[in-house]
Every structure is written in structure tokens, then in C-alpha cells.
Design an enzyme around this catalytic site. Structure first.
Site, PDB file in Angstrom:
ATOM      1  N   TRP A  88     -10.232   1.996  -5.505  1.00  0.00           N
ATOM      2  CA  TRP A  88      -9.374   3.202  -5.234  1.00  0.00           C
ATOM      3  C   TRP A  88      -7.857   3.341  -5.399  1.00  0.00           C
ATOM      4  O   TRP A  88      -7.343   4.486  -5.625  1.00  0.00           O
ATOM      5  CB  TRP A  88      -9.436   3.237  -3.436  1.00  0.00           C
ATOM      6  CG  TRP A  88      -8.667   4.596  -3.012  1.00  0.00           C
ATOM      7  CD1 TRP A  88      -7.769   4.324  -2.004  1.00  0.00           C
ATOM      8  CD2 TRP A  88      -9.395   5.966  -3.095  1.00  0.00           C
ATOM      9  NE1 TRP A  88      -7.534   5.737  -1.715  1.00  0.00           N
ATOM     10  CE2 TRP A  88      -8.183   6.585  -2.364  1.00  0.00           C
ATOM     11  CE3 TRP A  88     -10.176   6.520  -3.707  1.00  0.00           C
ATOM     12  CZ2 TRP A  88      -8.334   7.868  -2.124  1.00  0.00           C
ATOM     13  CZ3 TRP A  88     -10.325   8.001  -3.584  1.00  0.00           C
ATOM     14  CH2 TRP A  88      -9.404   8.868  -2.733  1.00  0.00           C
ATOM     15  N   SER A 142       0.793  -0.882  -0.148  1.00  0.00           N
ATOM     16  CA  SER A 142       0.041   0.036  -0.027  1.00  0.00           C
ATOM     17  C   SER A 142       0.967   1.353  -0.184  1.00  0.00           C
ATOM     18  O   SER A 142       1.860   1.381  -0.687  1.00  0.00           O
ATOM     19  CB  SER A 142      -0.849  -0.143   1.190  1.00  0.00           C
ATOM     20  OG  SER A 142      -2.164   0.504   0.888  1.00  0.00           O
ATOM     21  N   HIS A 192      -6.863  -6.131   1.240  1.00  0.00           N
ATOM     22  CA  HIS A 192      -6.125  -5.291   0.962  1.00  0.00           C
ATOM     23  C   HIS A 192      -4.594  -5.717   1.830  1.00  0.00           C
ATOM     24  O   HIS A 192      -4.943  -5.775   3.070  1.00  0.00           O
ATOM     25  CB  HIS A 192      -6.448  -3.890   1.367  1.00  0.00           C
ATOM     26  CG  HIS A 192      -5.292  -2.680   0.872  1.00  0.00           C
ATOM     27  ND1 HIS A 192      -4.661  -2.879  -0.317  1.00  0.00           N
ATOM     28  CD2 HIS A 192      -4.983  -1.719   1.671  1.00  0.00           C
ATOM     29  CE1 HIS A 192      -3.865  -1.527  -0.182  1.00  0.00           C
ATOM     30  NE2 HIS A 192      -4.022  -0.899   0.834  1.00  0.00           N
ATOM     31  N   GLN A 229      -8.044   7.219  -6.390  1.00  0.00           N
ATOM     32  CA  GLN A 229      -7.162   8.140  -6.018  1.00  0.00           C
ATOM     33  C   GLN A 229      -6.519   8.913  -7.204  1.00  0.00           C
ATOM     34  O   GLN A 229      -5.907   8.059  -7.793  1.00  0.00           O
ATOM     35  CB  GLN A 229      -6.348   7.468  -4.911  1.00  0.00           C
ATOM     36  CG  GLN A 229      -5.484   8.531  -4.360  1.00  0.00           C
ATOM     37  CD  GLN A 229      -4.584   8.021  -3.181  1.00  0.00           C
ATOM     38  OE1 GLN A 229      -3.959   6.811  -2.948  1.00  0.00           O
ATOM     39  NE2 GLN A 229      -4.489   8.729  -2.030  1.00  0.00           N
ATOM     40  N   LYS A 234       4.295   1.860  -2.533  1.00  0.00           N
ATOM     41  CA  LYS A 234       4.966   3.142  -3.080  1.00  0.00           C
ATOM     42  C   LYS A 234       6.328   3.193  -2.588  1.00  0.00           C
ATOM     43  O   LYS A 234       7.093   3.615  -3.549  1.00  0.00           O
ATOM     44  CB  LYS A 234       3.870   4.353  -2.618  1.00  0.00           C
ATOM     45  CG  LYS A 234       2.529   4.299  -2.827  1.00  0.00           C
ATOM     46  CD  LYS A 234       1.622   5.442  -2.372  1.00  0.00           C
ATOM     47  CE  LYS A 234       0.281   5.345  -1.718  1.00  0.00           C
ATOM     48  NZ  LYS A 234      -0.528   4.628  -2.593  1.00  0.00           N
ATOM     49  N   GLU A 245      -3.853  14.150   1.161  1.00  0.00           N
ATOM     50  CA  GLU A 245      -4.022  12.944   2.239  1.00  0.00           C
ATOM     51  C   GLU A 245      -2.687  12.954   2.907  1.00  0.00           C
ATOM     52  O   GLU A 245      -2.810  12.787   4.249  1.00  0.00           O
ATOM     53  CB  GLU A 245      -4.238  11.607   1.567  1.00  0.00           C
ATOM     54  CG  GLU A 245      -4.337  10.414   2.833  1.00  0.00           C
ATOM     55  CD  GLU A 245      -4.723   9.338   2.026  1.00  0.00           C
ATOM     56  OE1 GLU A 245      -5.380   9.033   0.945  1.00  0.00           O
ATOM     57  OE2 GLU A 245      -4.451   8.328   2.889  1.00  0.00           O
TER      58      GLU A 245
HETATM   59  C1  MCU Z   1      -2.836   2.231  -1.272  1.00  0.00           C
HETATM   60  O1  MCU Z   1      -1.993   2.983  -0.418  1.00  0.00           O
HETATM   61  C2  MCU Z   1      -2.895   3.846   0.361  1.00  0.00           C
HETATM   62  C3  MCU Z   1      -3.635   4.883  -0.220  1.00  0.00           C
HETATM   63  O2  MCU Z   1      -2.940   5.616  -1.049  1.00  0.00           O
HETATM   64  C4  MCU Z   1      -4.360   5.730   0.732  1.00  0.00           C
HETATM   65  O3  MCU Z   1      -5.168   6.599  -0.140  1.00  0.00           O
HETATM   66  C5  MCU Z   1      -4.977   4.996   1.789  1.00  0.00           C
HETATM   67  O4  MCU Z   1      -5.590   6.021   2.690  1.00  0.00           O
HETATM   68  O5  MCU Z   1      -4.223   3.993   2.371  1.00  0.00           O
HETATM   69  C6  MCU Z   1      -3.637   3.132   1.519  1.00  0.00           C
HETATM   70  C7  MCU Z   1      -2.834   2.328   2.473  1.00  0.00           C
HETATM   71  O6  MCU Z   1      -1.582   2.665   2.518  1.00  0.00           O
HETATM   72  O7  MCU Z   1      -3.511   1.313   3.346  1.00  0.00           O
HETATM   73  C8  MCU Z   1      -2.547   0.664   4.237  1.00  0.00           C
END
Ligand code: MCU
Length: 416
Positions: free
Chosen positions: A326, A228, A362, A274, A232, A282
């Protein structure tokens, strides 16, 4: 219903595809000495100032320099990668500092302690090395960002737990400039959290180079992963640190394996994805310098296919989730499908994987990606087993009806 856009070409916008901005610096010398991602230096075309590239909703041509020349060889590719890295740092990621003047390390128990000094300031941080294989070694290892997810790492590979939030915080906007990276370089340093973490990964590898005899870890066989937001981070670390031998971003979505342009197009179709305008609200993953472009991503001289291309031809295996709208499931599919052309140009398609499956929540790694995909990448590229399986992978369990070629209207050369 819900199966993604049915249009197969880039959205028609009024933006012309071939207009160059006028801010190009014409007095720049034709060449300059550039440090290439591999660590050498070579004579490369100078990088003109300004956005410089055609404003286009299609993805940028990896094989044309910012100043217009063509990439025709592997040496040119190294120059182009150095240029793309500079452009990404300038407009999106913030500046990656060079190796600090002092890095020292010690290893005790399972803790690798790292001390870094620069300009009279010092920080220290530590990582934990688990599952160190017995046997003569040295052994490979995978650096795992933070606490989301985590891959099933096969026997023979150590895991290194990296608390990336300690280096750069990522709670919200209020995290800007907080963390040990900023203690060292100042709270107004341009680097966003992703860049600061990549810097931290580089210091871990420096430390592994210094403590080889104690850890028995091979610093030339280091993988990096995270899920997530930390996916990145894994993607950017692989892109900015050429000593990373295998990059394994898990469900990184927008800001990782996704492309800004494709996410913007999805959003314009009414999908709940997103995009660049939301992501900078964010959190602090990107440099403040990115803010001025988030409404105008078609003008950027890159997108995240080129971020991925900084890794080429080193191996990259991208895991995504079809159930997570998302994250930009069309965006990551398209972005990585086009990124793959860079490995194609380098004759290295067996070093590129994109796999998008569903049925898992996720960041809970699905078994369908393990046996024949993840294990093949780790087996081949960290455990040096050439027979570990097929690593030329590009698949999704969903048909996105996405026309890769119309989003990448440039030829793919054969670079030698
Ligand atoms: C997918 O990574 C992020 C996403 O970019 C955010 O918008 C969300 O709030 O959190 C995701 C994440 O890191 O989940 C653990």
C-alpha cells in the site's frame, strides 16, 4: 509473483514528453530576489506562473529551472530549491507562513512551552524533552512526531515529543482547517496538515534557540522523525525547514518518500498502492489546491524526488518496508533512487540513505536498520562522530526491476 512490475521503463502514455503548456508568463522579469532555503537571499531566475514544465511520466529534471535555464552551480541549486519549494507550496502543500511576529518560550521540568502570536491572535503549545544527556553539552535532539513507531535513539541524543495532531488534525476529511495552526491563520488557510506541522517544527526550533541556556539542547543539531503519516510529516518538515540537521522519515510511503507518478504507474499495473486520487479522499495532509491535479500528476512541475531534494545536501535517511504494498514500495524505491542524484550532483552521497527491508510490522523499527545505518547517520550528523560508519546507502531486500535511469532521462551535472 508479487515481486513488482517487470517492465523497466515508464509506462507508455499518450502524453508527450516535451510539450510546454502555454500558460507560461512571458512578461516576468528575468530575475528576482529570492530567499533561499539556507536563509540568505540571492538573485534567482523569476518563477514563471503556470505548470510550465513538460507533461511527462518520467520524473522532472531537478537541474532545469521552471523557466528553462540550467542549474550549473551550487548557487543555482539554492535558487532552484527556493523555486521548487514555491511550486510545491502552490500546487500541493499549501503556503508555509513566514516566521510569526512573536515567538516566546519557557522550559520547566521536561516541558518546553511555546507561545506564538501573529496579527492579534495567539496560540500556545508544548513539547516534552526526554532523555536529556548529562554532561556539559550542548546536546543534539530528535523531534519525534506523534505516537506511531519511534526510532531507537542512541545515548547522547535527547528526544522531543511533538504532538503534531494538536497543530493540525488528521482524522479524516473533517479535519480540514482544524488545529492550532488554523486557530492562528484561519480555518481556510491553504496549508495542508503536513505544511502546518512543518511550521510547528520551525516554532520548536525557534523555542530551542530562545531556551538554549535552560535546555542545553543545540538547536543546530536537531533531527526529525515520524512514522507512516507522521513520516510524511517528517519528510516535509526536513524539506521546508533548513535548520533541520537530519531528516529520518520512517515508512512514509505515498505522500512522503513515494512519487505520485510512479504510484500512478503501479496502480495502472493493478497493484494495491495508495495514489494521489485516493490520498486526498482519505485525509487532509495536502492543500485543497492539490485536488485539481490528482488525476493529472504527470503535468506537475515536481514530484517527491524534488521534495526530498529540498533537503540536499543536508543528510536524509529514508526507511521503508518491502512488506507494505500500500505504501508504494516500488514508488519509494524509484523516487528515492532518483532523488539520490541530487546528492550526487552536490558531491554529498554520504549524506543520503534509502533502506527498504522487511519482516517487521508497519512502524516497528527493524534491528537490521539500526546498527550500521540509523546509528551511522545519527552518529555522524548529530553526534559529530566522523567514524560512525557508512552513510552512503541505497538498498532494498527486494529486486524491483525498476530502471532508475529511464525514469530520469536527464543528465546529472557536477555542481560546484
Ligand atoms: C503510510 O501512511 C499512512 C497511509 O498513507 C494511509 O493510507 C493509512 O491509512 O495510514 C498510514 C498510517 O499513517 O499508518 C499509521
Amino acid at each position: 509473483p508479487g515481486s513488482g512490475p517487470s517492465t523497466t521503463s515508464p509506462a507508455t502514455t499518450s502524453a508527450p514528453q516535451t510539450t510546454l503548456t502555454t500558460s507560461r508568463v512571458t512578461s516576468a522579469p528575468p530575475t528576482s530576489t529570492t530567499s533561499t532555503p539556507g536563509g540568505g537571499s540571492t538573485t534567482c531566475p523569476a518563477i514563471p506562473g503556470g505548470l510550465g514544465s513538460p507533461v511527462s511520466n518520467a520524473l522532472n529534471d531537478p537541474f532545469t529551472f521552471h523557466g528553462g535555464g540550467k542549474v550549473t552551480s551550487k548557487a543555482d541549486w539554492q535558487c532552484r530549491q527556493a523555486e521548487i519549494s514555491q511550486l510545491l507550496q502552490r500546487y500541493e502543500l499549501g503556503t508555509l507562513p513566514p516566521k510569526p511576529s512573536s515567538v516566546t518560550a519557557s522550559f520547566s521540568g521536561s516541558t518546553l512551552s511555546i507561545q506564538v502570536s501573529e496579527n492579534g491572535k495567539s496560540i500556545s503549545f508544548s513539547v516534552t524533552i526526554n532523555n536529556r544527556p548529562s554532561g556539559s553539552g550542548p546536546h543534539p535532539a530528535i523531534i519525534n512526531f506523534g505516537s506511531f513507531g519511534g526510532l531507537p535513539v542512541p545515548a547522547g541524543v535527547a528526544t522531543i515529543s511533538f504532538n503534531n495532531d494538536d497543530i493540525a488534525q488528521q482524522q479524516s476529511q473533517s479535519s480540514r482547517g482544524r488545529g492550532k495552526f488554523y486557530d492562528l491563520y484561519g480555518s481556510s488557510h491553504s496549508a495542508g496538515a503536513l505544511t502546518a506541522w512543518a511550521w510547528g517544527v520551525s516554532r520548536i526550533i525557534d523555542a530551542l534557540e530562545l531556551t538554549r541556556a535552560q535546555t542545553n539542547i543545540d538547536p543546530t543539531r536537531i533531527g526529525v522523525t515520524g512514522c507512516s503519516r507522521n513520516g510524511k510529516g517528517a519528510m516535509v518538515a526536513g524539506a521546508l525547514e533548513p535548520r533541520i540537521a537530519l531528516t529520518l522519515p520512517e515508512e512514509s510511503g505515498a505522500g512522503g518518500a513515494g512519487c505520485w507518478r510512479i504510484a500512478a504507474w503501479q496502480k495502472a499495473q493493478g497493484q494495491n498502492v495508495q495514489d494521489s486520487t485516493q490520498i486526498v479522499q482519505e485525509n487532509v495532509w495536502f492543500s485543497p489546491s492539490f485536488n485539481q491535479y490528482v488525476n493529472n500528476v504527470n503535468a506537475l512541475p515536481f514530484d517527491h524526488h524534488l521534495l526530498a531534494g529540498l533537503i540536499a545536501p543536508r543528510p536524509l535517511y529514508v526507511m521503508e518496508n518491502v512488506d507494505m504494498e500500500w505504501l508504494g514500495k516500488v514508488s519509494t524505491y524509484g523516487c528515492m533512487g532518483i532523488a539520490r542524484k541530487q546528492w550526487q550532483a552536490l558531491g554529498a552521497l554520504d549524506r543520503f540513505g534509502y533502506s527498504q527491508v522487511g519482516g517487521n510490522s508497519h512502524c516497528s523499527f527493524p534491528s537490521s536498520q539500526q546498527g550500521s545505518e540509523l546509528n551511522a547517520f545519527i552518529g555522524k550528523y548529530l553526534l559529530n562522530n566522523p567514524n560512525a560508519g557508512n552513510t552512503n546507502i541505497f538498498r532494498s531486500t527486494q529486486n524491483h526491476n525498476f530502471n532508475l535511469d529511464s525514469w530520469s532521462p536527464w543528465p546529472v551535472p557536477t555542481l560546484s
